[in-house]
Design a protein around this motif. Structure first.
Motif, PDB file in Angstrom:
ATOM      1  N   PHE A  84       0.818  -1.221   0.000  1.00 22.84           N
ATOM      2  CA  PHE A  84       0.000   0.000   0.000  1.00 22.84           C
ATOM      3  C   PHE A  84       0.853   1.274   0.000  1.00 22.84           C
ATOM      4  CE2 PHE A  84      -2.362  -3.267   2.369  1.00 22.84           C
ATOM      5  CZ  PHE A  84      -3.411  -3.466   1.480  1.00 22.84           C
ATOM      6  N   ALA A  85       2.094   1.183  -0.471  1.00 27.85           N
ATOM      7  CA  ALA A  85       2.977   2.343  -0.580  1.00 27.85           C
ATOM      8  C   ALA A  85       2.657   3.070  -1.884  1.00 27.85           C
ATOM      9  CB  ALA A  85       4.431   1.893  -0.541  1.00 27.85           C
ATOM     10  N   GLN A  86       3.360   4.165  -2.125  1.00 27.37           N
ATOM     11  CA  GLN A  86       3.184   4.909  -3.367  1.00 27.37           C
ATOM     12  C   GLN A  86       4.543   5.283  -3.917  1.00 27.37           C
ATOM     13  OE1 GLN A  86       0.487   5.114  -4.900  1.00 27.37           O
ATOM     14  NE2 GLN A  86      -1.199   5.190  -3.461  1.00 27.37           N
ATOM     15  N   GLY A  87       4.579   5.625  -5.186  1.00 32.80           N
ATOM     16  CA  GLY A  87       5.821   6.040  -5.791  1.00 32.80           C
ATOM     17  C   GLY A  87       5.605   6.610  -7.174  1.00 32.80           C
ATOM     18  N   ALA A  88       6.651   7.213  -7.703  1.00 32.00           N
ATOM     19  CA  ALA A  88       6.630   7.798  -9.039  1.00 32.00           C
ATOM     20  C   ALA A  88       8.077   8.084  -9.433  1.00 32.00           C
ATOM     21  CB  ALA A  88       5.799   9.076  -9.047  1.00 32.00           C
ATOM     22  N   SER A  89       8.269   8.538 -10.656  1.00 31.30           N
ATOM     23  CA  SER A  89       9.614   8.861 -11.109  1.00 31.30           C
ATOM     24  C   SER A  89       9.714  10.331 -11.468  1.00 31.30           C
ATOM     25  CB  SER A  89      10.002   7.994 -12.307  1.00 31.30           C
ATOM     26  OG  SER A  89       9.143   8.249 -13.398  1.00 31.30           O
ATOM     27  N   PHE A 135       0.222  10.617  -3.901  1.00 31.88           N
ATOM     28  CA  PHE A 135       1.669  10.757  -4.068  1.00 31.88           C
ATOM     29  C   PHE A 135       1.891  11.218  -5.497  1.00 31.88           C
ATOM     30  CE2 PHE A 135       6.007   9.584  -4.878  1.00 31.88           C
ATOM     31  CZ  PHE A 135       6.651   9.548  -3.654  1.00 31.88           C
ATOM     32  N   SER A 136       2.169  12.490  -5.669  1.00 32.72           N
ATOM     33  CA  SER A 136       2.271  13.048  -7.007  1.00 32.72           C
ATOM     34  C   SER A 136       3.502  13.930  -7.117  1.00 32.72           C
ATOM     35  CB  SER A 136       1.004  13.861  -7.297  1.00 32.72           C
ATOM     36  OG  SER A 136       1.030  14.357  -8.607  1.00 32.72           O
ATOM     37  N   ILE A 137       4.281  13.745  -8.192  1.00 34.55           N
ATOM     38  CA  ILE A 137       5.471  14.554  -8.429  1.00 34.55           C
ATOM     39  C   ILE A 137       5.165  15.539  -9.549  1.00 34.55           C
ATOM     40  CG2 ILE A 137       7.898  14.565  -9.104  1.00 34.55           C
ATOM     41  CD1 ILE A 137       8.176  11.775  -7.988  1.00 34.55           C
ATOM     42  N   THR A 138       5.491  16.808  -9.318  1.00 29.90           N
ATOM     43  CA  THR A 138       5.264  17.829 -10.325  1.00 29.90           C
ATOM     44  C   THR A 138       6.522  18.057 -11.149  1.00 29.90           C
ATOM     45  OG1 THR A 138       5.887  19.593  -8.799  1.00 29.90           O
ATOM     46  CG2 THR A 138       3.549  18.972  -8.871  1.00 29.90           C
ATOM     47  N   ILE A 143       7.150  16.800  -4.533  1.00 31.60           N
ATOM     48  CA  ILE A 143       6.291  15.635  -4.314  1.00 31.60           C
ATOM     49  C   ILE A 143       5.199  16.070  -3.348  1.00 31.60           C
ATOM     50  CG2 ILE A 143       6.144  13.288  -3.401  1.00 31.60           C
ATOM     51  CD1 ILE A 143       9.112  12.945  -4.107  1.00 31.60           C
ATOM     52  N   TYR A 144       3.960  15.802  -3.719  1.00 25.40           N
ATOM     53  CA  TYR A 144       2.828  16.128  -2.849  1.00 25.40           C
ATOM     54  C   TYR A 144       2.248  14.834  -2.306  1.00 25.40           C
ATOM     55  CZ  TYR A 144       3.327  20.848  -4.438  1.00 25.40           C
ATOM     56  OH  TYR A 144       3.839  22.094  -4.689  1.00 25.40           O
ATOM     57  N   VAL A 145       2.094  14.808  -0.975  1.00 23.94           N
ATOM     58  CA  VAL A 145       1.578  13.631  -0.287  1.00 23.94           C
ATOM     59  C   VAL A 145       0.468  14.084   0.646  1.00 23.94           C
ATOM     60  CG1 VAL A 145       2.113  11.787   1.357  1.00 23.94           C
ATOM     61  CG2 VAL A 145       3.796  12.439  -0.373  1.00 23.94           C
ATOM     62  N   GLY A 146      -0.593  13.320   0.693  1.00 26.31           N
ATOM     63  CA  GLY A 146      -1.667  13.636   1.625  1.00 26.31           C
ATOM     64  C   GLY A 146      -2.721  12.553   1.632  1.00 26.31           C
TER      65      GLY A 146
END
Length: 191
Positions: A84-89, A135-138, A143-146
């Motif tokens: 249940f983690a999150q990630g992006a590049s 979990f979103s990277i701009t 990185i925005y987490v909430g």
């Protein structure tokens, strides 16, 4: 009317013709769910997760090369087994964090370097540990987490967290942002 019918039939035929699935090679090891996936330079990466019956949790990783239809096993993720983690590049690196381990909800963040197949631990979020957060990277390296769910400082389960945090990749610092002006959300959709 005939033109509209012709166009509708033409579009329907083309949609069916171009919407075919093609089987590719299977992932190595046990099938997993709730793992973290991201893409770097056209290569797919998958780390951590639960097995399909949810009884085992993993810290393994692998990468997929679509040009050769092959999977390669990678070094173990040093942040521990989790789901249940999150990630992006972003900018040639992968970022993975949060989730739930066998013993706790997590608030950590890690950076993956595909060139060296290695991980670096970054600053932990000064927020509650959580699973299923946004979990979103701009494009400017934030990185925005909430949101998500987890436990508070007293160990009580919180079914919907409403806070928001910003992480700056260039400074390795977290900043709290305005909370969601509504009830907290578990497993929210995000883009």
């Amino acid at each position: 009317m005939k033109k509209i019918l012709f166009i509708s039939i033409f579009l329907s035929i083309n949609l069916v013709a171009f919407s075919q699935w093609t089987k590719k090679s299977n992932t190595p090891g046990t099938a997993k769910n709730h793992n973290v996936t991201f893409t770097i330079d056209g290569i797919g990466y998958a780390f951590t997760g639960f097995n399909t019956n949810g009884r085992f949790i993993y810290n393994s990783g692998s990468k997929y090369n679509p040009d050769t239809d092959t999977w390669t096993t990678l070094n173990v993720f040093p942040g521990g087994a989790r789901g249940f983690a999150q990630g992006a590049s972003y900018n040639g690196k992968g970022y993975l964090g949060f989730g739930v381990s066998p013993t706790s909800y997590l608030n950590d963040l890690w950076e993956y370097d595909p060139v060296t197949d290695s991980w670096k631990e970054l600053a932990k979020c000064p927020c509650l540990g959580r699973r299923h957060p946004v979990f979103s990277i701009t494009s400017n390296g934030k990185i925005y987490v909430g949101l998500g769910d987890g436990t508070n400082q007293q160990g009580t389960f919180v079914p919907g967290i409403d806070d928001w945090w910003e992480y700056d990749i260039s400074t390795d610092k977290w900043t709290q942002r305005t909370t969601l002006p509504a009830a907290g959300r578990h497993h929210p959709y995000f883009f």
